[in-house]
Design a protein around this motif. Structure first.
Motif, PDB file in Angstrom:
ATOM      1  N   GLY A   1      17.444  49.322  38.553  1.00  0.00           N
ATOM      2  CA  GLY A   1      16.314  50.240  38.624  1.00  0.00           C
ATOM      3  C   GLY A   1      16.003  50.622  40.051  1.00  0.00           C
ATOM      4  N   GLU A   2      14.842  51.194  40.247  1.00  0.00           N
ATOM      5  CA  GLU A   2      14.407  51.619  41.571  1.00  0.00           C
ATOM      6  C   GLU A   2      14.046  50.411  42.435  1.00  0.00           C
ATOM      7  OE1 GLU A   2      13.482  55.015  43.133  1.00  0.00           O
ATOM      8  OE2 GLU A   2      15.338  55.057  41.981  1.00  0.00           O
ATOM      9  N   PRO A   3      14.432  50.418  43.721  1.00  0.00           N
ATOM     10  CA  PRO A   3      14.022  49.304  44.585  1.00  0.00           C
ATOM     11  C   PRO A   3      12.498  49.231  44.681  1.00  0.00           C
ATOM     12  CG  PRO A   3      15.583  50.771  45.705  1.00  0.00           C
ATOM     13  CD  PRO A   3      15.215  51.429  44.424  1.00  0.00           C
ATOM     14  N   ALA A   4      11.970  48.014  44.673  1.00  0.00           N
ATOM     15  CA  ALA A   4      10.527  47.830  44.793  1.00  0.00           C
ATOM     16  C   ALA A   4      10.059  48.304  46.162  1.00  0.00           C
ATOM     17  CB  ALA A   4      10.182  46.361  44.593  1.00  0.00           C
ATOM     18  N   ASP A   5       8.766  48.673  46.249  1.00  0.00           N
ATOM     19  CA  ASP A   5       8.219  49.123  47.520  1.00  0.00           C
ATOM     20  C   ASP A   5       8.395  48.078  48.616  1.00  0.00           C
ATOM     21  OD1 ASP A   5       7.544  51.544  46.536  1.00  0.00           O
ATOM     22  OD2 ASP A   5       5.370  51.263  46.657  1.00  0.00           O
ATOM     23  N   ALA A   6       8.234  46.792  48.250  1.00  0.00           N
ATOM     24  CA  ALA A   6       8.366  45.742  49.261  1.00  0.00           C
ATOM     25  C   ALA A   6       9.762  45.760  49.880  1.00  0.00           C
ATOM     26  CB  ALA A   6       8.083  44.378  48.634  1.00  0.00           C
ATOM     27  N   ALA A   7      10.780  45.949  49.037  1.00  0.00           N
ATOM     28  CA  ALA A   7      12.159  46.006  49.541  1.00  0.00           C
ATOM     29  C   ALA A   7      12.358  47.252  50.398  1.00  0.00           C
ATOM     30  CB  ALA A   7      13.141  45.989  48.378  1.00  0.00           C
ATOM     31  N   LEU A   8      11.785  48.361  49.951  1.00  0.00           N
ATOM     32  CA  LEU A   8      11.927  49.622  50.692  1.00  0.00           C
ATOM     33  C   LEU A   8      11.261  49.517  52.061  1.00  0.00           C
ATOM     34  CD1 LEU A   8      13.054  52.508  50.186  1.00  0.00           C
ATOM     35  CD2 LEU A   8      10.706  53.174  49.666  1.00  0.00           C
ATOM     36  N   PHE A   9      10.074  48.958  52.119  1.00  0.00           N
ATOM     37  CA  PHE A   9       9.354  48.821  53.385  1.00  0.00           C
ATOM     38  C   PHE A   9      10.053  47.819  54.307  1.00  0.00           C
ATOM     39  CE2 PHE A   9       4.777  50.552  52.839  1.00  0.00           C
ATOM     40  CZ  PHE A   9       5.255  51.634  52.117  1.00  0.00           C
TER      41      PHE A   9
ATOM     42  N   ILE B   1      20.637  30.946  56.618  1.00  0.00           N
ATOM     43  CA  ILE B   1      20.346  32.268  57.187  1.00  0.00           C
ATOM     44  C   ILE B   1      18.851  32.351  57.449  1.00  0.00           C
ATOM     45  CG2 ILE B   1      20.422  34.761  56.779  1.00  0.00           C
ATOM     46  CD1 ILE B   1      22.778  34.194  54.833  1.00  0.00           C
ATOM     47  N   VAL B   2      18.487  32.622  58.709  1.00  0.00           N
ATOM     48  CA  VAL B   2      17.075  32.654  59.103  1.00  0.00           C
ATOM     49  C   VAL B   2      16.738  34.056  59.612  1.00  0.00           C
ATOM     50  CG1 VAL B   2      15.274  31.457  60.389  1.00  0.00           C
ATOM     51  CG2 VAL B   2      17.433  30.278  59.901  1.00  0.00           C
ATOM     52  N   ASP B   3      15.938  34.766  58.857  1.00  0.00           N
ATOM     53  CA  ASP B   3      15.537  36.124  59.247  1.00  0.00           C
ATOM     54  C   ASP B   3      14.257  36.459  58.497  1.00  0.00           C
ATOM     55  OD1 ASP B   3      15.409  39.055  59.643  1.00  0.00           O
ATOM     56  OD2 ASP B   3      17.456  38.848  60.364  1.00  0.00           O
ATOM     57  N   ASP B   4      13.318  37.106  59.169  1.00  0.00           N
ATOM     58  CA  ASP B   4      12.071  37.449  58.475  1.00  0.00           C
ATOM     59  C   ASP B   4      12.235  38.667  57.572  1.00  0.00           C
ATOM     60  OD1 ASP B   4      12.399  38.911  60.833  1.00  0.00           O
ATOM     61  OD2 ASP B   4      10.271  39.367  60.990  1.00  0.00           O
ATOM     62  N   SER B   5      13.354  39.343  57.636  1.00  0.00           N
ATOM     63  CA  SER B   5      13.626  40.454  56.725  1.00  0.00           C
ATOM     64  C   SER B   5      14.446  39.945  55.546  1.00  0.00           C
ATOM     65  CB  SER B   5      14.403  41.565  57.445  1.00  0.00           C
ATOM     66  OG  SER B   5      14.946  42.466  56.498  1.00  0.00           O
ATOM     67  N   ALA B   6      13.840  40.005  54.361  1.00  0.00           N
ATOM     68  CA  ALA B   6      14.563  39.568  53.157  1.00  0.00           C
ATOM     69  C   ALA B   6      15.781  40.451  52.917  1.00  0.00           C
ATOM     70  CB  ALA B   6      13.627  39.612  51.947  1.00  0.00           C
ATOM     71  N   MET B   7      15.659  41.745  53.228  1.00  0.00           N
ATOM     72  CA  MET B   7      16.789  42.645  53.026  1.00  0.00           C
ATOM     73  C   MET B   7      17.948  42.292  53.950  1.00  0.00           C
ATOM     74  SD  MET B   7      15.996  44.589  50.520  1.00  0.00           S
ATOM     75  CE  MET B   7      15.200  43.132  49.897  1.00  0.00           C
ATOM     76  N   MET B   8      17.639  41.888  55.186  1.00  0.00           N
ATOM     77  CA  MET B   8      18.710  41.486  56.100  1.00  0.00           C
ATOM     78  C   MET B   8      19.386  40.213  55.605  1.00  0.00           C
ATOM     79  SD  MET B   8      20.625  42.008  58.680  1.00  0.00           S
ATOM     80  CE  MET B   8      19.904  43.419  59.520  1.00  0.00           C
ATOM     81  N   ARG B   9      18.594  39.280  55.048  1.00  0.00           N
ATOM     82  CA  ARG B   9      19.208  38.059  54.505  1.00  0.00           C
ATOM     83  C   ARG B   9      20.147  38.402  53.344  1.00  0.00           C
ATOM     84  NH1 ARG B   9      13.729  36.080  54.693  1.00  0.00           N
ATOM     85  NH2 ARG B   9      13.691  35.882  52.417  1.00  0.00           N
TER      86      ARG B   9
END
Lengths: 134, 162
Positions: B91-99, A14-22
């Motif tokens: 816990g609360e999502p870290a700011d990095a994850a939120l951003f 999986i290649v994406d610059d968004s860690a949340m999307m990965r």
């Protein structure tokens, strides 16, 4: 008479610059009943190439707009290196006909447009297993 | 199909309709959330009760050059992040994850809007810029409720391509 061998578990990148999307894509994959052996991640095309040089990968899911090396640049590298057995899947917010045509020319046969519900990933994985449509 | 971008940029009501449709599509497809247009007075009342905001801006280049911004109440951003990931983080999502999530949200809204406005045109989207705000942006924008919490969405155009 021989029966068809069971498909080997898929190895995905999986290649994406968004860690949340990965994370979201990995979760969608985990909800599928398609056997998956390993999931690798990369934050851009250059990192993806490093993984592809090191690991045996069946399918790569890549975003288009990424820093360092974009999705289209990664796909050109894959073509140049002759890795044409690799199933290439685009997951992008850009669903324009022009972009789809450009990606088709780069060997992409499966295109997932963001936003997407998790079940779309199941359909894509089903197409990736032997006997699937890609 | 034709590109309706310039027509909608010249028609605030049509731009608001398109942006609201894009936010609703993202909310329903990926966030299991419900989005609806919001009147100014209702938005102001709900916004006054919010402590912090997160704003994400995505620049685009193509048939027009500009940027789309989304600002949402921080508690809503945290709620939608959990829905997006399908699980509650410890816990609360870290700011990095939120951003990261707020940037991806604006990226999806921008891509959805441009794809529907100009289905045959290539656009390049830049990496999102995300920041915190004390209050929603004061400039005119599209006012939306997502899960009954306020969201502001706006477009700024630098120049129209020849």
């Amino acid at each position: 008479m021989t029966s068809d061998p069971s498909p080997h578990p898929l190895r995905l990148l999986i290649v994406d610059d968004s860690a949340m999307m990965r994370v979201m894509i990995k979760r969608a994959v985990s909800l599928c009943d398609v056997p998956v052996g390993a999931i690798f991640e990369a934050g851009n095309g250059a990192e993806a190439l490093t993984v592809l040089e090191r690991e045996s990968i069946d399918a790569v899911f890549t975003d288009i707009n990424m820093p360092v090396m974009t999705g289209p640049e990664l796909l050109r590298e894959i073509l140049q290196r002759g890795w044409t057995n690799l199933v290439r899947v685009i997951i992008s917010t850009d669903g324009s006909a022009a972009r789809r045509a450009e990606m088709h020319d780069l060997g992409v046969r499966l295109y997932v447009e963001k936003p997407f519900p998790p079940e779309v990933v199941r359909d894509v994985l089903t197409a990736c297993v032997p006997g699937g449509s890609c | 199909m034709t590109c309706s971008l310039h027509a909608c940029l010249a028609d605030p009501a049509e731009l608001q309709r398109q942006l609201c449709a894009a936010v609703a599509n993202v909310a329903e497809q990926s966030l299991f959330a419900f989005a609806e247009p919001c009147a100014q007075a209702d938005f102001d009342e709900r916004a006054a009760a919010v402590d912090g905001w997160v704003r994400a801006r995505v620049a685009f280049r193509g048939a027009a050059d500009g940027a789309l911004s989304c600002a949402l109440a921080e508690p809503l951003a945290r709620e939608l992040l959990v829905a997006f990931l399908g699980e509650s983080p410890d816990g609360e999502p870290a700011d990095a994850a939120l951003f990261d999530f707020a940037g991806e949200l604006a990226n999806m809204v921008c891509g959805d809007w441009l794809t529907h406005a100009c289905p045959d045109t290539l656009f390049a989207l830049q990496r999102p810029e995300v920041s915190r705000l004390a209050a929603p942006p004061g400039e005119p924008g599209t006012l939306i409720l997502v899960n009954e919490a306020p969201v502001w969405c706006g477009v700024h155009v630098d120049k129209a391509a020849a």
